[in-house]
Design a protein around this motif. Structure first.
Motif, mmCIF file in Angstrom:
data_model
loop_
_atom_site.group_PDB
_atom_site.id
_atom_site.type_symbol
_atom_site.label_atom_id
_atom_site.label_comp_id
_atom_site.label_asym_id
_atom_site.label_seq_id
_atom_site.Cartn_x
_atom_site.Cartn_y
_atom_site.Cartn_z
ATOM 1 N N LEU A 73 -39.017 34.778 9.683
ATOM 2 C CA LEU A 73 -37.660 34.453 10.478
ATOM 3 C C LEU A 73 -37.022 35.969 11.054
ATOM 4 O O LEU A 73 -37.019 36.313 10.194
ATOM 5 N N ASP A 74 -35.983 35.561 11.683
ATOM 6 C CA ASP A 74 -35.957 36.854 12.267
ATOM 7 C C ASP A 74 -34.256 36.621 12.949
ATOM 8 O O ASP A 74 -34.697 35.372 14.434
ATOM 9 N N ASP A 75 -33.286 36.774 12.825
ATOM 10 C CA ASP A 75 -32.237 36.801 13.810
ATOM 11 C C ASP A 75 -31.488 36.763 14.485
ATOM 12 O O ASP A 75 -30.996 37.158 15.631
ATOM 13 N N GLY A 111 -31.032 29.943 24.539
ATOM 14 C CA GLY A 111 -31.668 30.138 26.261
ATOM 15 C C GLY A 111 -30.252 31.606 26.335
ATOM 16 O O GLY A 111 -30.884 32.746 27.351
ATOM 17 N N GLU A 112 -29.364 31.402 25.432
ATOM 18 C CA GLU A 112 -28.235 32.770 26.275
ATOM 19 C C GLU A 112 -28.414 34.427 25.395
ATOM 20 O O GLU A 112 -28.226 34.754 26.379
ATOM 21 N N ARG A 113 -29.942 34.306 24.894
ATOM 22 C CA ARG A 113 -30.302 35.464 24.382
ATOM 23 C C ARG A 113 -31.578 35.832 24.981
ATOM 24 O O ARG A 113 -31.496 36.492 24.169
ATOM 25 N N GLN A 115 -34.076 37.625 31.378
ATOM 26 C CA GLN A 115 -33.808 37.348 32.333
ATOM 27 C C GLN A 115 -35.892 37.628 32.589
ATOM 28 O O GLN A 115 -36.126 36.315 33.529
ATOM 29 N N ASP A 116 -35.984 38.159 32.550
ATOM 30 C CA ASP A 116 -37.384 38.649 32.936
ATOM 31 C C ASP A 116 -38.450 37.986 32.124
ATOM 32 O O ASP A 116 -40.038 38.455 32.097
ATOM 33 N N MET A 117 -38.192 37.018 30.869
ATOM 34 C CA MET A 117 -39.488 36.494 30.552
ATOM 35 C C MET A 117 -39.170 35.102 31.162
ATOM 36 O O MET A 117 -38.864 34.305 31.442
ATOM 37 N N VAL A 118 -40.503 34.874 30.337
ATOM 38 C CA VAL A 118 -40.842 33.042 31.422
ATOM 39 C C VAL A 118 -40.429 32.213 29.513
ATOM 40 O O VAL A 118 -40.861 32.027 28.518
ATOM 41 N N ALA A 119 -39.545 31.716 29.686
ATOM 42 C CA ALA A 119 -39.045 30.703 29.145
ATOM 43 C C ALA A 119 -38.472 28.745 29.874
ATOM 44 O O ALA A 119 -38.662 28.460 30.348
ATOM 45 N N PRO A 159 -25.913 26.831 25.899
ATOM 46 C CA PRO A 159 -27.729 26.044 26.667
ATOM 47 C C PRO A 159 -28.566 26.503 25.056
ATOM 48 O O PRO A 159 -28.533 26.885 24.295
ATOM 49 N N GLY A 160 -29.185 25.580 24.775
ATOM 50 C CA GLY A 160 -30.051 24.740 23.655
ATOM 51 C C GLY A 160 -31.116 26.489 23.564
ATOM 52 O O GLY A 160 -30.990 27.092 24.098
ATOM 53 N N PHE A 161 -32.684 25.651 22.789
ATOM 54 C CA PHE A 161 -32.845 26.676 22.297
ATOM 55 C C PHE A 161 -34.138 26.944 23.051
ATOM 56 O O PHE A 161 -34.406 26.138 23.678
#
Length: 306
Positions: free
Chosen positions: A129-131, A148-150, A153-157, A273-275
């Motif tokens: 758990l890490d904010d 989503g905002e965090r 862009q180079d990650m596979v999400a 944007p959601g999780f």
């Protein structure tokens, strides 16, 4: 390398990740004193101090950090090699380390944890758990979950929820003492419960949007008599009338519905944007991670009736 050193190297990695002999001992299944002796023996063999130790803290030395940077990929490769034996039999297995904030853990994972562990008994799920924003590769995580905002862009999400909305809430008792705010500017006269990020040390600035124009998001620096890094504690403080809370509305939906908390500034609270579950690469994604992704996506469809 002497193969006999492998258990000591694994112990070294565990202590470095946990920053604690006690917590690492729980993971490795040995006593803290035995683990400490293992690390001291490794330091003697290497002729270098790996950790600085005090009565309250265990931290890597500069040499220890450099050594860990070179050792950790090799340990991860060994772990992946053993996991691949099970995966060759189409059998998801192994340790799956996920970094996520508390709110995502409580909303998306914990309600389904029992079902997941029954479905995949050979996967050892570790939730950190890490904010803040973890270095997934550098800290040995298989994936992370963030809004989503965090997510870079180079990650596979992969989306795990629909949009989330912010709520500002206070208890009925609090609003007996103070009038409800009509605009974010009115928060200057209120006691606001504030969240401090452990990684940066900064205080979270409350986000709002102009009514009728959700794109015009702005931040407000609040003031208040209580600061913490734990969201559950903040909710309890809001219920007890300490102050106002700024939080994802799903996290306090039950309290709003039963009247323990009252929502204010609704027209000023934006959606985001959601999780998302994100990882560095989709190439050769291990079955254990694919199993978790498919499971959480299935749970999203069940929640949303799709």
């Amino acid at each position: 390398m002497d193969p006999a050193q492998l258990p000591a190297l694994m112990a070294f990695d565990s202590v470095a990740r946990h920053g604690s002999f006690t917590h690492a001992a729980g993971e490795t299944g040995v006593s803290p004193s035995a683990l400490s002796q293992t690390i001291r023996a490794l330091e003697t063999q290497l002729n270098v101090r790996l950790f600085n130790r005090t009565t309250r803290r265990v931290a890597l030395t500069e040499a220890g950090a450099q050594f860990l940077e070179r050792v950790r990929p090799a340990l991860a490769a060994l772990d992946a090699a053993f996991d691949s034996l099970d995966e060759a039999r189409d059998h998801p297995a192994g340790t799956l380390r996920i970094n996520l904030p508390r709110v995502a853990s409580e909303l998306l994972v914990l309600p389904h944890l029992a079902e997941f562990t029954l479905a995949y008994p050979h996967i050892r799920l570790e939730l950190a758990l890490d904010d803040g924003l973890a270095d997934l590769v550098g800290e040995g995580f298989d994936a992370g979950i963030r809004l989503g905002e965090r997510v870079a862009q180079d990650m596979v999400a992969v989306p795990l929820s629909s949009e989330v909305r912010i709520a500002v809430v206070g208890s009925p008792a609090y609003f007996v003492r103070l009038p409800k705010p009509g605009t974010p500017d009115d928060l200057a006269a209120h006691n606001c419960l504030r969240y401090r990020f452990l990684t940066s040390g900064g205080i979270y600035r409350w986000e709002f949007a102009q009514p009728g124009n959700a794109q015009r998001v702005f931040e407000v620096e609040t003031q208040g008599s209580f600061v913490t890094n734990d969201l559950r504690t903040m909710v309890r403080a809001a219920e007890d009338g300490v102050g106002l809370l700024h939080v994802i509305d799903d996290y306090v939906r039950e309290q709003i519905e039963d009247g323990r908390l009252v929502r204010v500034l609704g027209e000023w609270c934006p959606s985001f944007p959601g999780f998302y579950l994100y990882t560095a690469s989709r190439a050769q994604m291990p079955l254990k991670l694919r199993a978790l992704i498919d499971f959480l996506v299935m749970k999203r469809r069940e929640r949303e009736g799709r």
